[in-house]
Design an enzyme around this catalytic site. Structure first.
Site, PDB file in Angstrom:
ATOM      1  N   ASP A  40      -6.563   1.499  12.341  1.00 38.92           N
ATOM      2  CA  ASP A  40      -7.717   0.880  12.043  1.00 38.92           C
ATOM      3  C   ASP A  40      -8.577   0.866  13.244  1.00 38.92           C
ATOM      4  O   ASP A  40      -9.999   0.628  13.134  1.00 38.92           O
ATOM      5  CB  ASP A  40      -7.636  -0.545  11.465  1.00 38.92           C
ATOM      6  N   GLN A  55       0.825  -1.286  -0.058  1.00 33.81           N
ATOM      7  CA  GLN A  55       0.050   0.003  -0.060  1.00 33.81           C
ATOM      8  C   GLN A  55       0.896   1.209   0.147  1.00 33.81           C
ATOM      9  O   GLN A  55       0.531   2.326  -0.480  1.00 33.81           O
ATOM     10  CB  GLN A  55      -0.951   0.079   1.219  1.00 33.81           C
TER      11      GLN A  55
HETATM   12  O1  MRU Z   1      -5.559  -3.544   4.821  1.00 39.34           O
HETATM   13  P1  MRU Z   1      -5.661  -2.065   4.610  1.00 39.34           P
HETATM   14  O2  MRU Z   1      -4.855  -1.341   3.271  1.00 39.34           O
HETATM   15  O3  MRU Z   1      -7.158  -1.765   4.595  1.00 39.34           O
HETATM   16  O4  MRU Z   1      -5.290  -1.419   5.897  1.00 39.34           O
HETATM   17  C1  MRU Z   1      -5.454   0.092   6.053  1.00 39.34           C
HETATM   18  C2  MRU Z   1      -4.422   0.578   6.912  1.00 39.34           C
HETATM   19  O5  MRU Z   1      -3.763   0.129   7.745  1.00 39.34           O
HETATM   20  C3  MRU Z   1      -4.638   2.055   7.098  1.00 39.34           C
HETATM   21  O6  MRU Z   1      -3.540   2.786   7.530  1.00 39.34           O
HETATM   22  C4  MRU Z   1      -5.587   2.523   8.056  1.00 39.34           C
HETATM   23  O7  MRU Z   1      -6.795   1.786   7.768  1.00 39.34           O
HETATM   24  C5  MRU Z   1      -5.967   3.913   8.427  1.00 39.34           C
HETATM   25  S1  MRU Z   1      -6.574   4.648   6.837  1.00 39.34           S
HETATM   26  C6  MRU Z   1      -6.937   6.143   6.973  1.00 39.34           C
END
Ligand code: MRU
Length: 322
Positions: free
Chosen positions: A218, A177
């Site tokens: 999260d 990501q």
């Molecule tokens: O697995 P993902 O890509 O959904 O994980 C996302 C994250 O860990 C982000 O850092 C988190 O959701 C904060 S987004 C504003």
């Protein structure tokens, strides 16, 4: 598909949305919460009479609510929609009126998330000094929210205020990501960004090249422990060891004040394919096991502040207790 391809996927059914959430087509804590609210509206789209609207709506709740376990926004937004449907306000509505009311709530959730992003940026922009190097991890930007992001919103706002700085984006194995989304997003917005391998973070800290770290989260527990993409705790530990401030940027919808600490946050475990395929297109070799937790928990002791839409907070987060 990013950064090679930019493509929109049209979602018409809640089942398609659940699949999209599980495959990370829609990802990031706030974005999946907003998407789930709209998903509940999709579930009742073709329904006419009130009994069918209510039963289809209620049937769709559990699967959407549990599409992914770690980000609490998903549960919060599904619960908000469910509370509305069963509220006194909606008790006497006919099918069409209830559908309309639920859609307007999903739109309000969407708009509130956009406003939160903007306000988080304004809360945190003062933490970015002119000339600083900022490390971020995963993607907490526009591709993770309905607005401009959480951690990245802080950067966008600081840039708008005229500060000039550079960003190191940790690549974020296994799904990348950081290198695929954060680097793409920042570059598109004219903010200088360099991608580093996750394992390189330590040497950048050791060489004194990182001034501040900001990531999203999260789920934040009542004591401030924060779950975020796997690798965040490693970075927070390095930041602590090198006396570099580490901040979490998250809207109040990502706070779960019903749990005492991060020990109670469920950590999603994902498939072995993710470990093997992003770099080499290999299938997992037979006989070799895997462990692929998608998130880790950073203890509150490692966090300098929690940047929210109502300012930079600290436990016990009185300002956002409902
Ligand atoms: O697995 P993902 O890509 O959904 O994980 C996302 C994250 O860990 C982000 O850092 C988190 O959701 C904060 S987004 C504003």
């Amino acid at each position: 598909m990013l950064p090679e391809k930019e493509q929109q996927r049209i979602i018409e059914q809640p089942e398609q949305l659940i699949e999209a959430i599980q495959q990370l087509v829609v990802r990031g804590a706030p974005a999946i919460g907003v998407a789930a609210a709209y998903g509940l509206c999709l579930a009742i789209r073709g329904c006419k009479d009130i009994d069918t609207v209510r039963s289809r709506f209620r049937e769709a709740l559990p699967a959407l609510r549990s599409a992914r376990p770690t980000a609490v926004n998903l549960q919060h937004m599904v619960d908000r929609m469910a509370d509305l449907e069963s509220s006194a306000e909606c008790e006497h509505l006919d099918g069409a009126a209830l559908k309309e009311r639920l859609l307007s709530e999903a739109r309000a959730i969407d708009e509130q998330d956009q406003q939160c992003c903007q306000a988080i940026g304004e809360s945190g922009a003062s933490l970015i000094a002119d000339g600083a190097t900022v490390l971020t991890h995963c993607n907490a930007g526009a591709l993770a929210t309905a607005g401009t992001g959480t951690a990245l919103s802080v950067l966008y706002e600081a840039w708008k205020q005229g500060k000039r700085f550079q960003v190191l984006a940790g690549e974020t194995r296994p799904l990348l990501q950081g290198s695929r989304l954060t680097a793409w997003e920042l570059h598109k917005n004219g903010i200088p960004v360099e991608v580093i391998c996750d394992g390189a973070a330590g040497s950048f800290f050791y060489n004194g090249e990182i001034d501040v770290v900001i990531t999203g989260s999260d789920r934040v527990a009542a004591n401030g422990d924060a779950a975020n993409k796997i690798g965040t705790y490693t970075i927070a530990s390095l930041a602590k060891a090198h006396q570099v401030p580490f901040y979490i940027a998250a809207p109040s919808t990502s706070f779960d004040l019903s749990i005492a600490s991060g020990d109670e946050i469920p950590i999603e475990q994902r498939s072995a394919d993710e470990i093997w395929s992003p770099t080499s297109q290999q299938q997992p070799p037979e006989g070799i096991g895997h462990r692929n937790p998608a998130f880790d928990v950073t203890p509150a002791s490692h966090i300098a502040g929690w940047i929210t839409e109502v300012g930079i907070l600290h436990p016990p987060f009185e300002e956002i207790r409902r």
